[in-house]
Design an enzyme around this catalytic site. Sequence first.
Site, PDB file in Angstrom:
ATOM      1  CB  CYS A 109      -0.927   0.009   1.214  1.00  6.79           C
ATOM      2  SG  CYS A 109      -2.422  -0.975   1.026  1.00  6.79           S
ATOM      3  CB  CYS A 151      -6.179  -3.576  -4.899  1.00  8.90           C
ATOM      4  SG  CYS A 151      -5.279  -2.029  -4.965  1.00  8.90           S
ATOM      5  CB  CYS A 187      -4.827   1.655   1.739  1.00 12.67           C
ATOM      6  SG  CYS A 187      -5.349   3.352   1.502  1.00 12.67           S
TER       7      CYS A 187
HETATM    8  S1  SF4 Z   1      -4.858  -2.710  -1.424  1.00 15.26           S
HETATM    9 FE1  SF4 Z   1      -3.686  -4.648  -1.623  1.00 15.26          FE
HETATM   10  S2  SF4 Z   1      -2.954  -4.745  -3.754  1.00 15.26           S
HETATM   11 FE2  SF4 Z   1      -3.683  -2.632  -3.358  1.00 15.26          FE
HETATM   12  S3  SF4 Z   1      -1.851  -1.531  -2.821  1.00 15.26           S
HETATM   13 FE3  SF4 Z   1      -2.738  -2.241  -0.875  1.00 15.26          FE
HETATM   14  S4  SF4 Z   1      -1.837  -4.271  -0.441  1.00 15.26           S
HETATM   15 FE4  SF4 Z   1      -1.350  -3.708  -2.601  1.00 15.26          FE
END
Ligand code: SF4
Length: 242
Positions: free
Chosen positions: A119, A206, A232
């Site tokens: 993230c 995501c 995130c």
């Molecule tokens: S939500 Fe999941 S895939 Fe997207 S940036 Fe964060 S950890 Fe990576």
Amino acid sequence: MPSLHDRDMVRSKAEEFETSPLRDILAWAWETFGERAAIGTSFQGAGLVAMHTAYSHGFRFPVFTIDTGLLFPETLALKQQIETQLGTTIESLHPDQTLAEQAAELGPELWKSKPDLCCSLRKVIPLQKKLSTIDVWITGLRRQQNQSRECTQIVELYHFDVLRDLYIIKLNPMATWTREQVQDYIKVHDLPLNALTAQGYRSIGCQPCTRPVTEGESERAGRWTGFDKSECGIHTFLGSNI
Ligand code: SF4
């Protein structure tokens, strides 16, 4: 370091806007900051309401989104629909590395082993770069979304870059809205929604880190299942809102 004047202004506006209509909050941002204020969106319902209200009143804030390279095709399709409806281009912020470059340096599927690092690289850093070019970041945060958002103020001073000691005004004009109010607005104004909402998805990020939720779960329960993580990082990376 923000001046006492900035802190006083932010506190007094936060108090004043607690009972103000959405239009009036956005009008203040537009009249005070113009295009130095920008809407950041991941195309959740509240963000769509804020965008629609702003543009309906002629407050044509720039709009940006963070494209991690891992968004659902349905989210990208919604972005195009909104651009057509509002008659604007939504800027996509990208991470420095492609997914392939990240995998080569840090290993495949970083979201499974180190989601906080993933993230940071794919969301937080691109956002920090963007925030350093504007004065006001307008979000769709709502207090009702989950526990970590319960204390969201409508106007905050956000210390978004510790290394460079940079602050920004964070405007959360949807903070007091309930999910039902957002849904009603969307229905009345016939706004497009992410096609995944019909499949039980609520907070949509995501692909690898989002699942549908069941009745009774919090709106953000479908994010980062299996990890002790509910944000995130873009709204919490410094934890020093004023
Ligand atoms: S939500 Fe999941 S895939 Fe997207 S940036 Fe964060 S950890 Fe990576």
